[in-house]
Design an enzyme around this catalytic site. Structure first.
Site, PDB file in Angstrom:
ATOM      1  N   GLY A   1       2.226   5.647   9.329  1.00  0.00           N
ATOM      2  CA  GLY A   1       3.592   6.102   9.040  1.00  0.00           C
ATOM      3  C   GLY A   1       4.573   4.973   9.316  1.00  0.00           C
ATOM      4  CG  ASN A   2       5.518   2.750  12.992  1.00  0.00           C
ATOM      5  OD1 ASN A   2       5.012   3.276  13.970  1.00  0.00           O
ATOM      6  ND2 ASN A   2       6.829   2.603  12.865  1.00  0.00           N
ATOM      7  CB  SER A   3       2.501   1.785   6.480  1.00  0.00           C
ATOM      8  OG  SER A   3       1.237   1.641   7.041  1.00  0.00           O
TER       9      SER A   3
ATOM     10  CG  ASP B   1       0.321  -4.025   2.903  1.00  0.00           C
ATOM     11  OD1 ASP B   1       0.844  -3.594   1.861  1.00  0.00           O
ATOM     12  OD2 ASP B   1      -0.375  -3.327   3.654  1.00  0.00           O
TER      13      ASP B   1
ATOM     14  CG  PHE C   1       0.499  -4.964   6.925  1.00  0.00           C
ATOM     15  CD1 PHE C   1       1.100  -6.155   7.289  1.00  0.00           C
ATOM     16  CD2 PHE C   1      -0.870  -4.954   6.730  1.00  0.00           C
ATOM     17  CE1 PHE C   1       0.349  -7.310   7.473  1.00  0.00           C
ATOM     18  CE2 PHE C   1      -1.634  -6.115   6.898  1.00  0.00           C
ATOM     19  CZ  PHE C   1      -1.012  -7.294   7.272  1.00  0.00           C
ATOM     20  CG  ASP C   2      -3.669  -2.458   9.628  1.00  0.00           C
ATOM     21  OD1 ASP C   2      -3.714  -1.283  10.029  1.00  0.00           O
ATOM     22  OD2 ASP C   2      -4.649  -3.052   9.160  1.00  0.00           O
TER      23      ASP C   2
ATOM     24  CG  ASN D   1      -7.429  -1.374   6.381  1.00  0.00           C
ATOM     25  OD1 ASN D   1      -6.340  -1.610   6.897  1.00  0.00           O
ATOM     26  ND2 ASN D   1      -7.722  -0.182   5.864  1.00  0.00           N
ATOM     27  CD1 TRP D   2      -8.549   0.145   9.424  1.00  0.00           C
ATOM     28  CD2 TRP D   2      -6.716   0.448  10.666  1.00  0.00           C
ATOM     29  NE1 TRP D   2      -7.931   1.301   9.001  1.00  0.00           N
ATOM     30  CE2 TRP D   2      -6.810   1.512   9.746  1.00  0.00           C
ATOM     31  CE3 TRP D   2      -5.643   0.419  11.563  1.00  0.00           C
ATOM     32  CZ2 TRP D   2      -5.876   2.528   9.685  1.00  0.00           C
ATOM     33  CZ3 TRP D   2      -4.717   1.441  11.505  1.00  0.00           C
ATOM     34  CH2 TRP D   2      -4.838   2.479  10.573  1.00  0.00           C
TER      35      TRP D   2
ATOM     36  CG  ASN E   1      -5.674   3.284   5.825  1.00  0.00           C
ATOM     37  OD1 ASN E   1      -5.935   2.258   6.435  1.00  0.00           O
ATOM     38  ND2 ASN E   1      -4.540   3.936   5.975  1.00  0.00           N
TER      39      ASN E   1
ATOM     40  CG  HIS F   1      -0.619   0.318   2.503  1.00  0.00           C
ATOM     41  ND1 HIS F   1      -0.279  -0.632   3.442  1.00  0.00           N
ATOM     42  CD2 HIS F   1      -0.498   1.506   3.140  1.00  0.00           C
ATOM     43  CE1 HIS F   1       0.021  -0.039   4.594  1.00  0.00           C
ATOM     44  NE2 HIS F   1      -0.100   1.259   4.435  1.00  0.00           N
TER      45      HIS F   1
HETATM   46  N1  ASP Z   1      -2.173   0.645   8.287  1.00  0.00           N
HETATM   47  C1  ASP Z   1      -1.563   1.782   8.872  1.00  0.00           C
HETATM   48  C2  ASP Z   1      -1.191   2.807   7.859  1.00  0.00           C
HETATM   49  O1  ASP Z   1      -1.800   2.854   6.842  1.00  0.00           O
HETATM   50  C3  ASP Z   1      -0.471   1.469   9.799  1.00  0.00           C
HETATM   51  C4  ASP Z   1      -0.974   1.764  11.142  1.00  0.00           C
HETATM   52  O2  ASP Z   1      -1.661   2.762  11.273  1.00  0.00           O
HETATM   53  O3  ASP Z   1      -0.694   1.017  12.075  1.00  0.00           O
HETATM   54  O4  ASP Z   1      -0.334   3.630   8.046  1.00  0.00           O
END
Ligand code: ASP
Length: 725
Positions: free
Chosen positions: A649-651, A218, A667-668, A209-210, A324, A82
């Site tokens: 941002g940690n993605s 990902d 990724f999430d 997602n989440w 998102n 992503h």
């Molecule tokens: N999936 C999140 C993002 O899009 C990553 C997270 O928020 O933990 O940045």
């Protein structure tokens, strides 16, 4: 960091093992014995050497809104699918649909350059708190204070960027407790090497997602290039792969429950240091508005996309981002409520107030600062709705957003460089132009008009004392569907803003030249731009007040805590120390920390978002696991959970074992943990990582990506993973 922070951090280990997005400097101040006990096998000094301004952490790059990491000495970077999505979209068309089919470059010559894609490699951090605070003149009011700080920051950045290919930034920690000059090397030639099909990279789509259990692959691989002499350079055939001094070799052993991992990366923004009332406003107003406005935008884009395949591709990236944020807002609301986070913050705040009152001579200013921050909050909340909508004008319909961008650029360029808003300084021009160009791919007129229509309707419903003048002037004060549609048609029919070549010319024109074009959409954008500029001035003053008040309050909070506290995320490099583990999402349920290929197949329905590609299904059905099955699971591991402290941002962040080898890519977060932005809860603080063995399985058993595997030092049937270097 400031001395106070340093002293605090030496006395104790953190409250919860997983809590804290530590700065590189703080990592060196944490107890080495504690880190070793957690599972770090490398000496902390190997992670970061402040003298040299480098270390293993320098293998973690900022890809602009996401994180990534070097995984070879030859410039290969792993990040999330992503995060690479805009490059994938840029090279996709209905005839050659890389979004659906994925992409693998068979040789370096086939790698695809990303327009405007850049990565930043960290090089150093310098505490500049004294210089920044010292720049504020005696007796300055809040606006003057903001301007003085802003100017000093720009001067520091300009000095830092005198070296070639350097990108610097002054980062503010906890509202001004500390200011740090961040120095990075910027690489400008970034190319797509590998992306799985969307049905792998985004398996489970918005539904998952989440969420956990998860089966998303990902990941994507890109490569940074430089000029032959190693200098950063724009795309050229002559460029060669970047030579990475630090990188994370892929671990072929992977992880098991209980293992130590660290997540390195660039977490964006968190709100743990806000006052309870400030948090409460986000809960009561901000996230509900996000749900409302973005929910409507999503419905519009989906409905319009269904009518037109090319339009569907054009809005894919925007739609993905909106989804998102929309779902995240739902998670924030659910988590704030479930975790009683605002109430807890209120209690904690009351505790600090009581503690500070006992030594009013020392902490009297902190108490007054808190009161003043609360007054500021009440004042700004009066104009919340108008401000919210004005902000949205730049994020939804692309036409007015582009018109506003070029207008704003012209307004700001009329000023000397150091007096402009930071985002319009000369150093930003190449990025602005890239963005203006890239946006061409996102344009889909029918959807855009419908988005603008919805915006105008909302603006026309604002109360009389909080109007958006540009909307009133162009569309009148009361809503009429017919009139708004007709007016929007005429704005779009008469504009050149949506024509790439003209838009790029506009980016070089003055306010007068833009006005002389008599372009109706541009004229509307110019009026919106003026209102946004006025709003920015208001925000600057608020920012000045916050920089005067918040540090005093935060210092009291930190002194009372008596244990190390990691600052709120601010897009700077951080490290989180964690363990692989599951959790209890609700009474009576226990989530295991790993998922498998077989589990992915169980979810397969043949319909999006659970439509695994044929090749993946065939390999799974034949149990073609290669060397990638986990010995305990007896299956290819797909995703895993850890209790790392992460956020947006940690993605794309590398998830690394105690030896510095890459075991996964973050990724999430899980649904119950979305609201960790406001407070860490060890019971549900889980981040979601894709297991590196799933990537290797895809490359080896599905894609036959032998050349890439060789480059990654993976020999089929003979795993090789070297120590990190
Ligand atoms: N999936 C999140 C993002 O899009 C990553 C997270 O928020 O933990 O940045």
């Amino acid at each position: 960091m400031k001395k106070t922070l340093l002293l605090l951090s030496l006395v104790a280990a953190p409250a919860f093992a997983g809590e804290g997005k530590w700065t590189p400097q703080q990592v060196l101040e944490l107890s080495p014995a504690w880190l070793k006990a957690q599972g770090l096998q490398l000496p902390p000094s190997k992670l970061w050497d402040p003298k040299r301004g480098t270390g293993l952490l320098a293998g973690t790059v900022n890809t602009g809104g996401c994180s990534g990491s070097f995984i070879s000495a030859s410039g290969l970077i792993i990040t999330n699918h992503h995060c690479a999505f805009s490059i994938i979209q840029e090279h996709s068309s209905p005839q050659k649909d890389l979004i659906t089919n994925g992409f693998l470059a068979k040789s370096q010559a086939e790698e695809l350059p990303g327009k405007g894609s850049r990565v930043q490699v960290p090089r150093g951090f310098k505490d500049v708190t004294a210089e920044v605070n010292g720049a504020v003149p005696q007796g300055a009011d809040d606006l003057a204070r903001y301007k003085a700080i802003d100017r000093k920051q720009k001067e520091l950045v300009a000095e830092c960027e005198k070296r070639p290919a350097t990108r610097c930034q002054v980062a503010t920690f906890d509202g001004g407790v500390n200011y740090t000059l961040v120095d990075a090397v910027e690489l400008q030639d970034v190319r797509l090497v590998y992306a799985p099909p969307r049905a792998v990279g985004e398996y489970g789509g918005e539904e998952d997602n989440w969420m956990w259990p998860r089966h998303t692959g990902d990941f994507a691989i890109i490569r940074a290039y430089t000029a032959p002499d190693g200098a950063s350079a724009a795309f050229s055939d002559k460029n060669v792969p970047y030579k990475a001094e630090f990188f994370f070799p892929l671990s072929t052993e992977g992880v098991k429950p209980g293992d130590f991992v660290m997540v390195l990366g660039y977490p964006g923004t968190t709100f743990r240091t806000l006052l309870a009332d400030e948090m409460a406003e986000r809960q009561a107003r901000y996230y509900p508005r996000i749900r409302d406005v973005l929910g409507e935008a999503i419905r519009i884009l989906e409905a319009e996309g269904e009518k037109d395949p090319a339009g569907k591709i054009a809005v894919a990236s925007q739609l993905k981002g909106l989804h998102n944020v929309y779902k995240n807002a739902g998670g924030q609301l659910a988590g704030l409520k479930r975790g009683h986070i605002v109430e807890k913050q209120r209690d904690a705040e009351a505790g600090t107030v009581a503690w500070a009152q006992k030594d009013a001579a020392k902490w009297g200013d902190a108490l007054k600062a808190r009161e003043a921050l609360l007054a500021e909050q009440q004042e700004s909340s009066k104009t919340f709705d108008r401000e919210f909508l004005l902000n949205m004008s730049g994020r939804l319909a692309r036409g007015p957003a582009l018109a506003t961008s070029v207008s704003r650029l012209a307004m700001e360029r009329a000023k000397p460089d150091l007096e402009r808003r930071p985002e319009y300084m000369d150093r930003e021009l190449p990025r602005i132009k890239d963005r203006l160009e890239r946006e061409q791919k996102n344009l889909f007129l029918a959807a855009d008009k419908a988005l603008l229509h919805a915006f105008v309707k909302r603006a026309q419903a604002l109360p009389q004392d909080a109007r958006i003048a540009a909307v009133d002037a162009a569309f009148g004060k009361t809503y009429s569907e017919k009139d708004v549609s007709a007016k929007i048609d005429s704005l779009y029919a008469g504009t050149k803003v949506l024509t790439l070549a003209e838009r790029l010319k506009m980016a070089d024109e003055s306010v007068g030249q833009l006005a002389a074009r008599r372009d109706p959409l541009l004229a509307f954008g110019m009026e919106l731009a003026k209102e946004q500029a006025a709003l920015d001035d208001t925000r600057d003053r608020r920012q000045g007040a916050s920089s005067r008040l918040r540090p005093a309050w935060r210092k009291a909070v930190m002194a009372q805590a008596g244990k190390p506290i990691a600052p709120d995320a601010n897009s700077t490099l951080r490290v989180s120390f964690a363990k692989v583990q599951g959790y209890t999402p609700r009474d009576g349920a226990l989530y295991l920390p790993q998922t498998t290929l077989t589990g992915m197949m169980q979810k397969h329905t043949g319909e999006e978002p659970f439509n695994a590609p044929e090749k993946v299904r065939a390999a799974a059905a034949a149990k073609k696991f290669g060397q990638w099955a986990d010995p305990r699971l007896k299956d290819v591991p797909v995703d895993f959970l850890a209790d790392a402290d992460t956020t947006g941002g940690n993605s794309g962040s590398p998830t690394v074992n105690g030896k510095g080898q890459l075991v996964g890519v973050n990724f999430d977060r899980v649904w119950e943990n979305v609201a960790n932005d406001f407070g860490y809860n060890p019971d549900v603080a889980r981040n979601v990582n894709v297991d590196v063995r799933y990537l290797l399985w895809q490359l080896d058993q599905v894609e036959d990506a032998d050349a890439l595997l060789r480059e990654l030092n993976i020999r089929k049937g003979k795993p090789v993973a070297k120590e990190a270097r």
